[in-house]
Scaffold this active site. Structure first.
Site, mmCIF file in Angstrom:
data_model
loop_
_atom_site.group_PDB
_atom_site.id
_atom_site.type_symbol
_atom_site.label_atom_id
_atom_site.label_comp_id
_atom_site.label_asym_id
_atom_site.label_seq_id
_atom_site.Cartn_x
_atom_site.Cartn_y
_atom_site.Cartn_z
ATOM 1 N N LYS A 44 0.871 -1.181 0.000
ATOM 2 C CA LYS A 44 0.000 0.000 0.000
ATOM 3 C C LYS A 44 0.903 1.225 0.000
ATOM 4 O O LYS A 44 1.760 1.373 0.855
ATOM 5 C CB LYS A 44 -0.903 0.011 1.231
ATOM 6 C CG LYS A 44 -1.805 1.232 1.210
ATOM 7 C CD LYS A 44 -2.903 1.150 2.209
ATOM 8 C CE LYS A 44 -3.871 2.314 2.095
ATOM 9 N NZ LYS A 44 -3.359 3.571 1.634
ATOM 10 N N ASP A 46 1.653 5.186 0.304
ATOM 11 C CA ASP A 46 1.157 6.305 1.095
ATOM 12 C C ASP A 46 1.369 7.592 0.305
ATOM 13 O O ASP A 46 2.438 8.194 0.344
ATOM 14 C CB ASP A 46 1.924 6.347 2.426
ATOM 15 C CG ASP A 46 1.253 7.231 3.453
ATOM 16 O OD1 ASP A 46 0.127 7.702 3.194
ATOM 17 O OD2 ASP A 46 1.858 7.449 4.512
#
Length: 194
Positions: A44, A46
């Site tokens: 993931k 950011d």
């Protein structure tokens, strides 16, 4: 052996390229209990979610709220040239990397909301961004949104989008728990299961 770009596209419906799509959003959850390779996992990132629109050399980017953010990130404009003979909608995250190559939201905050070209260029020189492309939604007159994630990734990988400020990150089939632990050890935000 992966299928050719054209043979995969032939299974996708023809559709004019939409001018505005909303990206699919991640939801918090647990790693699937099944560790089979029917699940794919990615890091993931950011940063700022954005869809990239390449249409025969022209490049634009819309945020997840459909705000045009193209001018804020001039270092990403060459993606349009790379895809000059294509019409595509890419899905990804605009990130600013720290000295260790990790995405840091605090760094990209200095690039958000800017409108003055001179300020944008000065900040781009100090804090450049990268576009991490993790999905493909439309390609050359075909909507690929209904294709499986694996099919879309095959198409995306065949586009060869690996440049000085953009890349298509790797993903992993199965092994979500071990990838999540590796992400934690590296100080990353987490993983996404698809």
């Amino acid at each position: 052996m992966p299928e050719t770009l054209q043979s995969i596209l032939e299974s996708a419906p023809r559709e004019e390229m939409p001018s505005r799509l909303e990206p699919m959003l991640a939801k918090n959850g647990r790693i699937p209990e099944s560790d089979s390779d029917e699940w794919a996992y990615e890091i993931k990132w950011d940063g700022i979610r954005a869809l990239g629109y390449a249409e025969h050399g022209r490049w634009s980017m819309l945020s997840r709220r459909l705000e045009d953010v193209t001018a804020r990130y001039p270092e990403l404009a060459p993606i349009g040239e790379v895809l000059a003979d294509r019409a595509a909608i890419l899905d990804g995250e605009i990130v600013a990397l720290d000295e260790d190559g990790r995405p840091r939201f605090q760094l990209i905050q200095s690039r958000m909301g800017l409108t003055s070209p001179s300020v944008i260029n000065a900040r781009a020189a100090r804090t450049p961004v990268d576009y991490v492309i993790f999905d493909l939604l439309h390609l050359d007159g075909h909507s690929v949104r209904e294709l499986s994630y694996m099919r879309r990734r095959e198409l995306l990988d065949q586009l060869g989008l690996d440049g000085p400020r953009w890349r298509t990150p790797r993903y992993r089939n199965g092994g979500g728990a071990s990838l999540l632990e590796a992400a934690r050890l590296q100080g990353l935000e987490g993983i996404v299961a698809k």
